[in-house]
Design a protein around this motif. Sequence first.
Motif, PDB file in Angstrom:
ATOM      1  N   CYS A 199       0.820  -1.210   0.000  1.00 57.47           N
ATOM      2  CA  CYS A 199       0.000   0.000   0.000  1.00 57.47           C
ATOM      3  C   CYS A 199       0.852   1.257   0.000  1.00 57.47           C
ATOM      4  O   CYS A 199       0.379   2.343   0.345  1.00 57.47           O
ATOM      5  CB  CYS A 199      -0.952  -0.006   1.200  1.00 57.47           C
ATOM      6  N   ASP A 200       2.106   1.142  -0.375  1.00 55.26           N
ATOM      7  CA  ASP A 200       2.999   2.294  -0.405  1.00 55.26           C
ATOM      8  C   ASP A 200       3.552   2.443  -1.819  1.00 55.26           C
ATOM      9  O   ASP A 200       4.191   1.522  -2.346  1.00 55.26           O
ATOM     10  CB  ASP A 200       4.145   2.097   0.592  1.00 55.26           C
ATOM     11  N   GLN A 201       3.286   3.575  -2.439  1.00 60.95           N
ATOM     12  CA  GLN A 201       3.743   3.814  -3.808  1.00 60.95           C
ATOM     13  C   GLN A 201       5.172   4.366  -3.783  1.00 60.95           C
ATOM     14  O   GLN A 201       5.401   5.569  -3.791  1.00 60.95           O
ATOM     15  CB  GLN A 201       2.795   4.786  -4.511  1.00 60.95           C
ATOM     16  N   VAL A 202       6.128   3.450  -3.745  1.00 60.56           N
ATOM     17  CA  VAL A 202       7.540   3.853  -3.735  1.00 60.56           C
ATOM     18  C   VAL A 202       8.263   3.141  -4.883  1.00 60.56           C
ATOM     19  O   VAL A 202       9.262   2.465  -4.698  1.00 60.56           O
ATOM     20  CB  VAL A 202       8.213   3.555  -2.378  1.00 60.56           C
ATOM     21  N   ASN A 203       7.703   3.312  -6.082  1.00 54.48           N
ATOM     22  CA  ASN A 203       8.276   2.718  -7.278  1.00 54.48           C
ATOM     23  C   ASN A 203       9.186   3.719  -7.985  1.00 54.48           C
ATOM     24  O   ASN A 203       9.032   4.933  -7.835  1.00 54.48           O
ATOM     25  CB  ASN A 203       7.157   2.265  -8.210  1.00 54.48           C
ATOM     26  N   GLY A 204      10.112   3.222  -8.767  1.00 52.30           N
ATOM     27  CA  GLY A 204      11.016   4.128  -9.474  1.00 52.30           C
ATOM     28  C   GLY A 204      10.302   4.960 -10.515  1.00 52.30           C
ATOM     29  O   GLY A 204      10.481   6.175 -10.610  1.00 52.30           O
ATOM     30  N   ILE A 205       9.467   4.302 -11.331  1.00 51.79           N
ATOM     31  CA  ILE A 205       8.643   4.959 -12.344  1.00 51.79           C
ATOM     32  C   ILE A 205       7.216   4.501 -12.112  1.00 51.79           C
ATOM     33  O   ILE A 205       6.958   3.314 -11.887  1.00 51.79           O
ATOM     34  CB  ILE A 205       9.078   4.565 -13.770  1.00 51.79           C
ATOM     35  N   GLY A 206       6.245   5.425 -12.173  1.00 48.22           N
ATOM     36  CA  GLY A 206       4.867   5.047 -11.922  1.00 48.22           C
ATOM     37  C   GLY A 206       3.876   5.888 -12.698  1.00 48.22           C
ATOM     38  O   GLY A 206       4.239   6.719 -13.537  1.00 48.22           O
ATOM     39  N   GLY A 207       2.591   5.646 -12.408  1.00 50.43           N
ATOM     40  CA  GLY A 207       1.531   6.390 -13.071  1.00 50.43           C
ATOM     41  C   GLY A 207       1.248   5.880 -14.461  1.00 50.43           C
ATOM     42  O   GLY A 207       1.444   4.696 -14.758  1.00 50.43           O
ATOM     43  N   ALA A 208       0.812   6.754 -15.342  1.00 52.73           N
ATOM     44  CA  ALA A 208       0.441   6.398 -16.708  1.00 52.73           C
ATOM     45  C   ALA A 208       1.245   7.244 -17.681  1.00 52.73           C
ATOM     46  O   ALA A 208       1.257   8.470 -17.597  1.00 52.73           O
ATOM     47  CB  ALA A 208      -1.053   6.625 -16.921  1.00 52.73           C
ATOM     48  N   MET A 209       1.926   6.572 -18.630  1.00 54.68           N
ATOM     49  CA  MET A 209       2.772   7.272 -19.607  1.00 54.68           C
ATOM     50  C   MET A 209       2.569   6.648 -20.975  1.00 54.68           C
ATOM     51  O   MET A 209       3.161   5.603 -21.273  1.00 54.68           O
ATOM     52  CB  MET A 209       4.253   7.171 -19.219  1.00 54.68           C
ATOM     53  N   GLY A 210       1.728   7.228 -21.793  1.00 55.94           N
ATOM     54  CA  GLY A 210       1.491   6.727 -23.130  1.00 55.94           C
ATOM     55  C   GLY A 210       1.809   7.776 -24.174  1.00 55.94           C
ATOM     56  O   GLY A 210       2.650   8.647 -23.973  1.00 55.94           O
ATOM     57  N   GLY A 211       1.111   7.660 -25.311  1.00 52.14           N
ATOM     58  CA  GLY A 211       1.225   8.680 -26.349  1.00 52.14           C
ATOM     59  C   GLY A 211       2.631   8.914 -26.847  1.00 52.14           C
ATOM     60  O   GLY A 211       3.064  10.065 -26.973  1.00 52.14           O
ATOM     61  N   GLY A 212       3.372   7.838 -27.120  1.00 53.13           N
ATOM     62  CA  GLY A 212       4.719   7.993 -27.651  1.00 53.13           C
ATOM     63  C   GLY A 212       5.784   8.221 -26.605  1.00 53.13           C
ATOM     64  O   GLY A 212       6.872   8.720 -26.924  1.00 53.13           O
ATOM     65  N   SER A 213       5.539   7.835 -25.372  1.00 54.48           N
ATOM     66  CA  SER A 213       6.534   8.004 -24.315  1.00 54.48           C
ATOM     67  C   SER A 213       7.642   6.963 -24.447  1.00 54.48           C
ATOM     68  O   SER A 213       7.464   5.894 -25.041  1.00 54.48           O
ATOM     69  CB  SER A 213       5.874   7.898 -22.937  1.00 54.48           C
ATOM     70  N   GLU A 214       8.821   7.276 -23.871  1.00 57.25           N
ATOM     71  CA  GLU A 214       9.968   6.379 -23.887  1.00 57.25           C
ATOM     72  C   GLU A 214      10.678   6.408 -22.537  1.00 57.25           C
ATOM     73  O   GLU A 214      10.836   7.478 -21.936  1.00 57.25           O
ATOM     74  CB  GLU A 214      10.974   6.761 -24.972  1.00 57.25           C
TER      75      GLU A 214
END
Length: 738
Positions: free
Chosen positions: A321-336
Motif C-alpha cells: 500500500c505504499d507507492q515507492v516505485n522508481g517509475i509510476g503512473g500512466a505514460m502513453g502517447g509515444g513516451s519512452e
Amino acid sequence: MFFGFCRRIGGASLLCAAACVGGDASEGGREPPALSALSVPGRGARVSFIEQEAEDAVTNGTALAKDRTRGTLAAEASGRRAVTLSGQGQYVEFTLTEPANAIAVRYSLPDSSDGSGIDATLSLYADGTKLRDLALTSRYSWYYGAFPYTNHPNEGNAHHFYEEARALLPSTLPPGTKVRLQIGPGNNAPSYTIDLADFELVPTPAAMPANALSVTDFGATPNDTADDSDAFDAAIASARNQGKEVWVPQGTFLVGRHVTVDRITIRGAGHWYTELRGARVGLYGKGEPDSCGTGGTSGASSNVKLYDFAIIGQVDRRLDCDQVNGIGGAMGGGSEIAGLWIQHTKVGIWLDGPFDGLSVRNNRIYDQTADGLNLHRGISHVTVSDNFVRNTGDDGLAMWSEPLANHDNTFSHNTVVAPILANGIGIYGGYDNNATDNVLAESQDAGGAIYVANRFSAVPLSGTTTLARNTALRTGVLDSNLHFGIGALWFDGRDSEMSGTIDVSDTDLIDNSYEAIQFLDKRVTNVHFRNVRIDGAGTFAVQVQAPGSASFSNVVATGVGHAGVYDCQGAGAFSIADGGGNSGWSSTYCGAWPTPVYHDGPVNLARGKPVEASSAVAGFPPSNANDGDFGTYWESTNNAFPQTLTVDLGAPESVSRIVLGLPSTWTSRTQTLSALVSTDGTSFAPILGARGVVFDPASGNTATLTFPATSSRYLRLEFTANTGWPAGQLSELEAYAR
C-alpha cells in the motif's frame, strides 16, 4: 506477481551451446559449463557489459557447491554457485577480456542480529595495486517470515540475500588486467559471498543538449543533502512552457518525493554519472494511484521521454500500500523510458493504465522488493525490450489485466535473472500479448520462467498469446505454498477456465529444476507447442494438474528425471494431440511426488582458468587449450621438446580425471606426455608417468586419463613426442573431480 498465496553474446549456435547443458561426460568427456543468462546467442538483452562468474575466477576462498535448495546462498546465485571469502587475504580474481573502467559486483553480506543489516567495505585491486574500497551493505537484503516478509530474523525463512554495488574505476584497465576483490585491512564484514562481477567500458559523460534547461538553474545542487524535488518541478514546468528538455547533470540529486512528468523530456549524463536518490524518489505520470492501487484513472501523461540516469531508492521492505516505485503512473502517447538504472525501489517500473503507446528499452533494474516492471490495467501497444532485470522480489516482467484488459504488448529480448518470488515473466489475462526472444534464469519460489494465468482477478485470457524463441535456464521450483514442483512454463486457470489461444514455439527449456511444462487448476485448452526442446528436467517433461487439451509438435525431451508425463486425473481428462516429431517423453506416471534427478554433470575445473605454456606458435596461444572450444588449439614451437602446458585452477582442487582433446577433423596421432601437479606453481610432482596418448578421430579425438584423487592448484602436462606434428598440440584440457 504474488499476493499471499563470460560474455554478453556467445559464439556458438544455440543448438550446439545448449545441447550439452544438463548432460554428463559421456561424449568423449566433453562437458561445457552450463549456459549463463548472457550467453544465449540471439536471445535476451543486448547489454554493454561483460559478466564473469566468481566460481570460474581464481580464488583462495570457498567455492559453494551447486545447490537449488531455497534459502541458500548458492541457490540464489547466478548459475547456482558462488564464492565465499571469510578471512584476511582471501580473494576472487577476475581477468579482463576487454577494456573496462567500471565494475558492478553482485554480493551478499551477513545480516545483523536485529535485521537492520551491516555496512562494510571490500578492497578492489588491479594487477596488485589497490584502486579503492567498495562500499557494501546488507540493509536492503535478508527478508524473513511469510509473504510479504519482514526484516525480523527471529521469524525464520531467510532469503533475498544478494545486492549489487557499482563503481567507476580511476582509469580504463586493458584486457588481461587481473582485477581482485580481496579482504584487506579495515574490511570489516564477517564474510563476503561473491556471485559475479560485470565489467564495462563506460563512455564519458554526455554533454548538456543545446535545447535544454538544467535543474541546477532552478536551485538543484548535486552532491548535497538538500531536497531538490521543488527544483525538478520548476525546471519541468519552465522547460515544457518553452518547448525544451530538462537536463540533469553529473552528480547525485536528492529527490525525496514523487515528481510528476507529462509532455517533457528529462535527460541525464548517463546512468553511471547522474543519480536521483531518496527514500521516496520516483518519476510518475498522471493517473498515479492512491495507496493500495486504488484511483489513478484521471488521465495519462503523454510524450514523456526519460533518458540516461539512475533512480536509486531506499526501500528495504515490501509494503504493497505504499507507492515507492522508481517509475509510476500512466505514460502513453509515444513516451519512452530508456537507459535508466533503477535500484532499491519497490517496483522498478509500475504503470497503471489505461493508456496506449510506450517504449521501455535498454534499462537495468536491480534489487527490488516486488516486480521489476508491471503493466497494470488496460495498457496497450507497449514494447519492453533489451532490459536486464536481476534480483526482484516478485515477477521480473508482468502484464496484469485487472480490471481492464492489457493487449498488443510485447516483451522482447529481455533478460531476467533470479526473481526471488514468482516468475521471470507473468502474463495475467488480456489478449494478443507477446513474449519473444527472452532469457529467464534462476527462479526461486512460487514461479517459473513464463506464467500465463487467469489469476488475480484479471480479465480472462482471449485472442492469441504468443511465446516464441524464449530460453529458460534452471527455472521452476518446489513451491513453498503448494508443496509440489512448478514448471518452467506453466498455464493456470486459477480464477476461471482458460481458453484463449496460446502459441509456444522455438523455445528451449534447459536444466529445469522440476517439470518443464505444467497445466494447473481449472480447464486449460487451446495451447499449442511447436519446436520446443526440453534439455534436463528434474521430474517430468509435462505435469498435468488440470483438465483440458494441448497440441505438441516437434517437442523433444532429453535428461528427464522420472517420466515424460505426470497425470493423475484419469483417462481423457487432459488430451494431448500429437502433431508428430515428439520424442523423449512418452512415458506416464501417477504417484507420490518424486525427488528431482538432475543431470548437472561434473564441473570442468580447468575451463577459462589462467594457463601458460613453455612456448607457443603465433596465433595458437595456450588460452586456446581451455576455452571450451574444441575447434581452437594450442601449439608449441616445432622441434623443441619437451614442452609444457600449465593450468592454474585458482585454488586447491581434488582432481582425479583429465580429458584431452584435439580438433575432431584432425587425423589420428599419438602424443607422448606426462601429468604433474603443484600446490605453489614452482615444485611439481608427477601423477602420471610418460605415456603415449592416442587421439583418434573415430572417437572424437579425445582421450581420458584417470588417477587417484589428488589435491593441487596447478596442473601441468609435459609433451615429449607427437607422431602427427613435431610439437605439443592440444585443443582442450579439462580437469574433473570425478
